[in-house]
Design an enzyme around this catalytic site. Structure first.
Site, PDB file in Angstrom:
ATOM      1  N   GLY A  14      24.878  16.465 -16.971  1.00 47.74           N
ATOM      2  CA  GLY A  14      25.336  17.054 -15.711  1.00 47.74           C
ATOM      3  C   GLY A  14      25.182  18.561 -15.761  1.00 47.74           C
ATOM      4  N   THR A  16      23.235  20.686 -14.403  1.00 43.14           N
ATOM      5  CA  THR A  16      22.942  21.474 -13.202  1.00 43.14           C
ATOM      6  C   THR A  16      24.128  21.482 -12.240  1.00 43.14           C
ATOM      7  OG1 THR A  16      21.924  19.526 -12.156  1.00 43.14           O
ATOM      8  CG2 THR A  16      20.458  21.024 -13.347  1.00 43.14           C
ATOM      9  N   ASP A  18      28.238  21.942 -10.822  1.00 45.96           N
ATOM     10  CA  ASP A  18      29.121  23.076 -10.566  1.00 45.96           C
ATOM     11  C   ASP A  18      29.975  23.416 -11.778  1.00 45.96           C
ATOM     12  OD1 ASP A  18      30.375  24.994  -8.696  1.00 45.96           O
ATOM     13  OD2 ASP A  18      32.144  23.729  -8.951  1.00 45.96           O
ATOM     14  N   ALA A  20      29.445  22.876 -14.987  1.00 43.38           N
ATOM     15  CA  ALA A  20      28.652  23.473 -16.068  1.00 43.38           C
ATOM     16  C   ALA A  20      28.379  24.945 -15.793  1.00 43.38           C
ATOM     17  CB  ALA A  20      27.343  22.704 -16.239  1.00 43.38           C
ATOM     18  N   ILE A  88      19.535   8.153 -16.992  1.00 46.05           N
ATOM     19  CA  ILE A  88      20.492   7.416 -17.823  1.00 46.05           C
ATOM     20  C   ILE A  88      20.061   5.973 -18.057  1.00 46.05           C
ATOM     21  CG2 ILE A  88      22.832   6.432 -17.777  1.00 46.05           C
ATOM     22  CD1 ILE A  88      23.791   9.042 -16.560  1.00 46.05           C
ATOM     23  N   ASP A 179      41.803  18.027 -20.357  1.00 44.20           N
ATOM     24  CA  ASP A 179      42.704  18.377 -19.253  1.00 44.20           C
ATOM     25  C   ASP A 179      42.840  19.895 -19.329  1.00 44.20           C
ATOM     26  OD1 ASP A 179      44.857  19.050 -17.635  1.00 44.20           O
ATOM     27  OD2 ASP A 179      45.963  17.202 -18.058  1.00 44.20           O
ATOM     28  N   HIS A 180      42.165  20.597 -18.417  1.00 47.68           N
ATOM     29  CA  HIS A 180      42.067  22.051 -18.585  1.00 47.68           C
ATOM     30  C   HIS A 180      43.429  22.745 -18.502  1.00 47.68           C
ATOM     31  CE1 HIS A 180      41.843  21.787 -14.134  1.00 47.68           C
ATOM     32  NE2 HIS A 180      42.402  22.974 -14.151  1.00 47.68           N
ATOM     33  N   LYS A 184      45.448  26.231 -20.866  1.00 49.17           N
ATOM     34  CA  LYS A 184      45.971  27.464 -20.274  1.00 49.17           C
ATOM     35  C   LYS A 184      46.949  28.140 -21.233  1.00 49.17           C
ATOM     36  CE  LYS A 184      45.303  26.119 -15.451  1.00 49.17           C
ATOM     37  NZ  LYS A 184      44.314  27.170 -15.168  1.00 49.17           N
ATOM     38  N   GLU A 218      48.710  24.994  -4.271  1.00 49.35           N
ATOM     39  CA  GLU A 218      47.438  25.637  -3.940  1.00 49.35           C
ATOM     40  C   GLU A 218      47.450  26.060  -2.478  1.00 49.35           C
ATOM     41  OE1 GLU A 218      43.739  23.775  -5.431  1.00 49.35           O
ATOM     42  OE2 GLU A 218      45.040  22.168  -6.138  1.00 49.35           O
ATOM     43  N   HIS A 242      47.754  16.453 -15.028  1.00 51.88           N
ATOM     44  CA  HIS A 242      48.276  17.802 -15.276  1.00 51.88           C
ATOM     45  C   HIS A 242      49.801  17.858 -15.279  1.00 51.88           C
ATOM     46  CE1 HIS A 242      44.176  18.795 -14.717  1.00 51.88           C
ATOM     47  NE2 HIS A 242      44.197  18.941 -13.413  1.00 51.88           N
ATOM     48  N   LYS A 342      48.339  20.827  -1.697  1.00 53.67           N
ATOM     49  CA  LYS A 342      47.316  21.727  -1.171  1.00 53.67           C
ATOM     50  C   LYS A 342      47.779  22.356   0.135  1.00 53.67           C
ATOM     51  CE  LYS A 342      43.295  19.659  -3.363  1.00 53.67           C
ATOM     52  NZ  LYS A 342      43.029  20.871  -4.161  1.00 53.67           N
TER      53      LYS A 342
END
Length: 493
Positions: A14, A16, A18, A20, A88, A179-180, A184, A218, A242, A342
């Protein structure tokens, strides 16, 4: 666990996309710039799109624009990147990829270490993992690891099926579910605040804490993600991963030692202790919302149902508030309030720990302004810790007033503060799985969330029920008011 300057061939499926371009390439650059990645590395970008190495490297250089270090030649850095067009389903392509990995392994002396990063649609994960194994790409003299992005399934059944597919090719200790939020700075600080301070840990229980609130709000709507989001919603997109991960870190008992296994064991105990709901009582503990039109900064914003790819009669939640109860000795009787949504009033992720009032507060009355003692952990966009206490007013009276003691992480050199993906990539290459999600955590989270999701699927909601630019539906306030509490809206000083 490997060294702080790991060596590896990183294969990004993946390449190409967003994620990455926005996160992975800048993170690899920062690791390289900060001396956390040796010269012994190569990145292979894999995607369907036909690109040349030169095209790919130009994309990489564009993604790191603004991060440039005068001591690093962008072309030299980009020379570590190679592009590999890939289908793939075509097994012949795996042989070609294996040849390229072997060639780069020899060129950069990476000792056979391979990191596969699945930055693509989850429906390809199982097939890709199986083919990597069957075609011999997971067999190497060094280590082999797999990083997987969320969503990991859309319910427990699909998550278990996906896990079984991946486990056919990779063992649990090779799988790093990212899990970003766990990367943090201030989320990682939760453990330090708790377990390195005699001031807090003795008070971290139902004897001294009245409630804990976790908010992640958000200001943006779903924007161009309408089609994906309409099949997920805030419950599955945020709460299942999260929010429950932050809850586990806040509520867990001290681990015996700071190893991935011991920390994970304590987090799992928290998730197992969550009070199990049934579909009949979900509405007593959970509130859902969907944003309507609203005026923000003088601009009228569209409702969720008016977004691209969204069903005009959508029953999808863009807001969730919950009262969670942990039935164990430490937390019996302490409500944990969680909300995420949101198009809310402000962008903020923070944890508020509200301590119980004194049995008898001598400084209470008309001339005194005493308020609850709060410990606030600001996760984003502000980073820091604020302790709210009461002190004497700075005048001739003996009256008291609330003051704050603050640690502001924003005042440091943010250029050199590692970002979440940077930290997690480095952890993965070092073999440290502490800040990644184990299957046991994923399974327990989905089993808990599935009850709520099924209840909501079987009942049409009265949507939309909150204006854009507000803090969600009024029922979210009532959820706390029933217990005599309110949401704390904290702005760092």
């Amino acid at each position: 666990m490997t060294t702080n300057n790991p060596k590896a061939v990183i294969v990004i499926f993946g390449a190409t996309g967003d994620l990455a371009n926005r996160k992975l390439y800048p993170s690899i650059y920062r690791l390289y710039r900060n001396g956390k990645l040796s010269e012994n590395f190569a990145v292979i970008g894999v995607a369907r799109r036909p690109l040349t190495n030169e095209d790919f490297r130009n994309n990489v250089k564009k993604s790191i624009n603004g991060l440039n270090d005068p001591n690093i030649d962008p072309d030299e850095f980009a020379s570590h990147f190679h592009y590999n067009p890939f289908d793939i389903q075509d097994l012949d392509h795996y042989g070609k990829l294996e040849n390229l990995i072997t060639e780069l392994d020899e060129k950069h002396q990476t000792d056979g270490n391979r990191l596969f990063y699945f930055s693509m649609a989850p429906n390809f994960f199982g097939t890709l993992a199986a083919n990597l194994k069957s075609e011999g790409l997971t067999t190497t003299k060094g280590w082999t690891r797999l990083v997987i992005e969320k969503p990991f399934g859309h319910d427990y059944e699909s998550a278990e099926k996906l896990n079984n597919q991946i486990r056919e090719a990779f063992s649990e200790d090779q799988i790093y579910r990212i899990d970003h939020y766990l990367g943090k700075e201030m989320v990682q600080n939760i453990e330090v605040i708790r377990f390195a301070n005699a001031l807090f840990e003795p008070l971290w229980n139902n004897q001294h804490i009245s409630n804990i609130q976790i908010t992640s709000s958000e200001v943006l709507g779903v924007e161009e993600r309408g089609r994906y989001y309409d099949s997920a919603g805030a419950l599955k997109d945020m709460m299942q991963n999260h929010m429950l991960q932050m809850l586990a870190l806040i509520a867990m008992d001290p681990p015996i030692k700071l190893t991935p296994e011991e920390i994970r064991s304590e987090k799992v105990k928290v998730l197992r202790a969550l009070r199990v709901l049934n579909e009949d009582n979900v509405d007593e503990y959970f509130v859902r919302g969907q944003y309507d039109r609203g005026i923000v900064n003088g601009e009228e914003l569209p409702a969720y149902r008016e977004g691209n790819g969204v069903d005009p009669e959508s029953n999808t939640d863009t807001f969730v508030a919950a009262k969670l109860v942990i039935d164990n000795f430490r937390w019996a009787g302490v409500p944990f309030y969680i909300r995420t949504g949101k198009r809310m009033k402000k962008k903020s992720t923070e944890i508020v720990v509200e301590f119980k009032d004194l049995p008898m507060n001598l400084y209470y009355g008309e001339e005194h302004e005493t308020k609850s003692n709060l410990l606030v952990i600001h996760v984003q966009p502000d980073e820091g810790i604020t302790l709210h206490v009461n002190a004497k007013k700075g005048d001739y009276s003996a009256a008291s007033t609330p003051i704050t003691l603050s640690y502001d992480n924003n005042s440091g050199d943010k250029m050199n503060t590692p970002e979440a993906y940077e930290i997690l990539l480095h952890d993965c290459m070092r073999g440290d799985s502490t800040n990644f999600t184990h299957w046991d955590e994923v399974a327990l989270s989905w089993k808990f969330i599935d009850v709520i999701a099924n209840a909501w699927d079987n009942k049409k909601a009265d949507f939309p029920n909150y204006e854009s630019g507000t803090n969600g539906p009024k029922e979210a306030d009532q959820l706390l008011a029933r217990d005599g509490f309110k949401w704390w809206d904290i702005t760092p000083k």
